[in-house]
Design a protein around this motif. Structure first.
Motif, PDB file in Angstrom:
ATOM      1  N   LEU A 200      70.634  42.070  44.449  1.00  0.00           N
ATOM      2  CA  LEU A 200      69.630  41.085  44.887  1.00  0.00           C
ATOM      3  C   LEU A 200      68.260  41.359  44.262  1.00  0.00           C
ATOM      4  O   LEU A 200      67.643  40.467  43.706  1.00  0.00           O
ATOM      5  CB  LEU A 200      69.556  41.081  46.420  1.00  0.00           C
ATOM      6  CG  LEU A 200      70.810  40.530  47.119  1.00  0.00           C
ATOM      7  CD1 LEU A 200      70.765  40.806  48.615  1.00  0.00           C
ATOM      8  CD2 LEU A 200      70.959  39.028  46.850  1.00  0.00           C
ATOM      9  N   ILE A 201      67.819  42.602  44.357  1.00  0.00           N
ATOM     10  CA  ILE A 201      66.478  42.942  43.838  1.00  0.00           C
ATOM     11  C   ILE A 201      66.612  44.064  42.807  1.00  0.00           C
ATOM     12  O   ILE A 201      67.105  45.157  43.123  1.00  0.00           O
ATOM     13  CB  ILE A 201      65.547  43.425  44.984  1.00  0.00           C
ATOM     14  CG1 ILE A 201      65.382  42.343  46.068  1.00  0.00           C
ATOM     15  CG2 ILE A 201      64.195  43.877  44.440  1.00  0.00           C
ATOM     16  CD1 ILE A 201      64.629  41.098  45.642  1.00  0.00           C
ATOM     17  N   TRP A 202      66.226  43.765  41.570  1.00  0.00           N
ATOM     18  CA  TRP A 202      66.221  44.774  40.507  1.00  0.00           C
ATOM     19  C   TRP A 202      65.032  44.487  39.590  1.00  0.00           C
ATOM     20  O   TRP A 202      64.939  43.378  39.056  1.00  0.00           O
ATOM     21  CB  TRP A 202      67.552  44.720  39.719  1.00  0.00           C
ATOM     22  CG  TRP A 202      67.690  45.799  38.666  1.00  0.00           C
ATOM     23  CD1 TRP A 202      67.156  47.040  38.711  1.00  0.00           C
ATOM     24  CD2 TRP A 202      68.405  45.702  37.421  1.00  0.00           C
ATOM     25  NE1 TRP A 202      67.506  47.746  37.575  1.00  0.00           N
ATOM     26  CE2 TRP A 202      68.276  46.947  36.761  1.00  0.00           C
ATOM     27  CE3 TRP A 202      69.144  44.701  36.798  1.00  0.00           C
ATOM     28  CZ2 TRP A 202      68.842  47.210  35.524  1.00  0.00           C
ATOM     29  CZ3 TRP A 202      69.722  44.955  35.559  1.00  0.00           C
ATOM     30  CH2 TRP A 202      69.577  46.207  34.931  1.00  0.00           C
ATOM     31  N   HIS A 203      64.188  45.486  39.395  1.00  0.00           N
ATOM     32  CA  HIS A 203      62.970  45.268  38.592  1.00  0.00           C
ATOM     33  C   HIS A 203      63.284  44.773  37.185  1.00  0.00           C
ATOM     34  O   HIS A 203      62.482  44.111  36.552  1.00  0.00           O
ATOM     35  CB  HIS A 203      62.148  46.571  38.518  1.00  0.00           C
ATOM     36  CG  HIS A 203      62.829  47.641  37.718  1.00  0.00           C
ATOM     37  ND1 HIS A 203      63.863  48.398  38.235  1.00  0.00           N
ATOM     38  CD2 HIS A 203      62.659  48.048  36.430  1.00  0.00           C
ATOM     39  CE1 HIS A 203      64.283  49.239  37.300  1.00  0.00           C
ATOM     40  NE2 HIS A 203      63.568  49.050  36.203  1.00  0.00           N
ATOM     41  N   ASN A 204      64.515  45.100  36.698  1.00  0.00           N
ATOM     42  CA  ASN A 204      64.875  44.751  35.329  1.00  0.00           C
ATOM     43  C   ASN A 204      65.475  43.359  35.194  1.00  0.00           C
ATOM     44  O   ASN A 204      65.799  42.930  34.094  1.00  0.00           O
ATOM     45  CB  ASN A 204      65.912  45.763  34.827  1.00  0.00           C
ATOM     46  CG  ASN A 204      65.385  46.562  33.677  1.00  0.00           C
ATOM     47  OD1 ASN A 204      64.395  46.177  33.048  1.00  0.00           O
ATOM     48  ND2 ASN A 204      66.034  47.673  33.386  1.00  0.00           N
ATOM     49  N   ALA A 205      65.680  42.684  36.317  1.00  0.00           N
ATOM     50  CA  ALA A 205      66.260  41.334  36.257  1.00  0.00           C
ATOM     51  C   ALA A 205      65.433  40.395  37.116  1.00  0.00           C
ATOM     52  O   ALA A 205      65.952  39.519  37.788  1.00  0.00           O
ATOM     53  CB  ALA A 205      67.715  41.366  36.731  1.00  0.00           C
TER      54      ALA A 205
END
Ligand code: XIL
Length: 441
Positions: A200-205
């Motif tokens: 759900l939450i990823w700094h890279n996406a």
């Protein structure tokens, strides 16, 4: 001069005569006992396996004829295999040509052409792993054909490689796009497979409109809540588990990464995201997922601090340890340490992104060597053995990050040749696949 030549000729003649009389006496002392076994292959009813069991025949030429008076096939080391054109009664003859005598033996064989189960056929990973799910990643454009065949055989859990990340599912403000995610979830559900939602939450996406969010912090948080609620609700009952937050810890410092989520929602953004997910689907399993949790004890401690905080609020079900590792490290003790920390907290353990680099030092230039393939096989075995020994209550899934070597994200990521997965580019299982099965024995 002349005398020396005659003498030399005499000596050679004596030696030569000596040798040949030795050979004759050896043959006389050790008679050839011709014998062979022939059987129909269990996997192919038109193929026979012929095994020369003769004694005293070493060094003599031997050949097979698989039909009466048929073509001669030299007997090599190990059994010989022969494929008949069709069913029938055939005569198999073995001939050994010893210097003094030629020996033959003949046996009749019935070929009915019916193949039984192949005893050499390998067990499917998902059948060998009876106590946890075996996961594979997919991309929406690789759901059919041979991928489907191989994935359906070996795996019973599916993760989207990149299409269930925010940049794909929420590309612009107010516009969700679940086309690829829907296709992946439908693929898995229609085959009775689990779906692990990633991430759900990823700094890279993070989509650029979110990185450059123009509203207030409260509006940002409301947007994140809407995104998590919309996504988790959409796949309620279909997705078994979600990586809620991926890779929140910064390398080196082990502080929270200074992502847009941390900046706008505060240090407790992780707990907030878990709470949004839990509100949307109280039954879905929620994971925190990160890399280098084995050998980097500082990072492991930072991860468990985050996890303990989530656990104290009843928000987390499990830990995902990514397992992007190499044939020569981390050690089994280091791998075991993240397992022990997870199990002692009564959480589920997910080995979430397993791939094992065969060429981390770039000493292989063109191909995976046999010896390196064996080392990689041993590492796969070790990882699976460690996973399989986890107490049942903490077992969840082991997910392999890619099907074929040529599809691995690592090729782009590290920029050098590698062969980190279970299948080669022609969809053949590798020694690594044997290692996976061995880890389950
Ligand atoms: C990778 C995918 O394999 C790539 O196809 C994509 O371009 C980038 O992400 N850690 C993770 C995964 O959590 O989501 C990453 O997957 C690999 C590293």
């Amino acid at each position: 001069m002349k005398k020396t030549k005659i003498y030399l000729a005499f000596v050679l003649a004596v030696i030569f005569a000596g040798c040949s009389s030795d050979d004759n006496s050896a043959a006389a002392e050790k008679p050839v006992v011709i014998n062979f076994e022939v059987s129909v292959s269990a996997g192919n009813g038109l193929r026979v396996i012929a095994d020369n069991k003769s004694t005293g025949a070493s060094g003599f030429e031997a050949y097979w004829q698989f039909t009466e008076g048929g073509e001669k096939v030299l007997d090599g080391p190990g059994p010989e295999y022969y494929l008949y054109d069709g069913p029938g009664e055939y005569q198999v003859t073995l001939t050994i040509e010893a210097p003094a005598k030629t020996y033959t033996d003949t046996k009749n064989i019935t070929i009915d052409g019916e193949a039984g189960p192949d005893p050499q056929a390998k067990k499917a990973l998902k059948e060998a792993a009876t106590t946890f799910s075996v996961g594979m990643i997919v991309q929406a454009n690789r759901l059919g054909g041979k991928h489907d065949e191989v994935i359906s055989k070996d795996f019973n859990s599916i993760t989207s490689e990149y299409e269930m990340k925010m940049n794909i599912m929420y590309p612009s403000e107010g516009n969700y796009n679940f086309d690829a995610a829907d296709a992946i979830v439908d693929f898995a559900v229609s085959r009775g497979m689990d779906v692990h939602g990633h991430a759900l939450i990823w700094h890279n996406a993070t989509p650029s409109w979110v990185e450059n969010f123009s509203g207030t912090d409260a509006e940002f948080e409301a947007m994140v809540e809407d995104y998590i609620t919309t996504t988790v609700t959409r796949y309620k009952g279909k997705v078994r588990s979600w990586d809620v937050v991926n890779e929140a810890i910064e390398d080196g410092s082990n502080n929270l990464r200074n992502s847009v989520f941390k900046q706008k929602m505060g240090d407790d953004f992780i707990a907030k995201c878990f709470q949004f997910a839990k509100n949307a689907d109280p039954d879905v399993l929620l994971f925190y997922n990160d890399y280098n949790l084995t050998f980097d004890s500082g990072k492991q401690n930072a991860m468990f601090a985050i996890v303990d905080d989530l656990k104290s609020q009843g928000l987390i079900d499990g830990v995902g340890a990514q397992m992007h590792i190499s044939y020569n490290g981390p050690s089994s003790t280091q791998i075991q340490s993240v397992v022990d920390g997870t199990v002692s907290r009564d959480l589920l353990m997910h080995f979430s992104e397993l791939d094992i680099r065969a060429n981390p030092d770039n000493d292989l230039t063109t191909a995976l060597t046999d010896s390196r393939a064996i080392e990689q096989q041993a590492k796969y075995k070790e990882v699976v053995e460690i996973y399989n020994a986890i107490p049942q209550d903490s077992k969840f899934a082991l997910t392999v990050w890619g099907l074929r070597d040529n599809e691995s994200w690592l090729l782009d990521f590290w920029g050098n040749p590698d062969w980190p997965l279970l299948y080669d580019s022609a969809f053949n299982t590798k020694k690594a696949h044997d290692g996976f099965l061995e880890g389950l024995e």
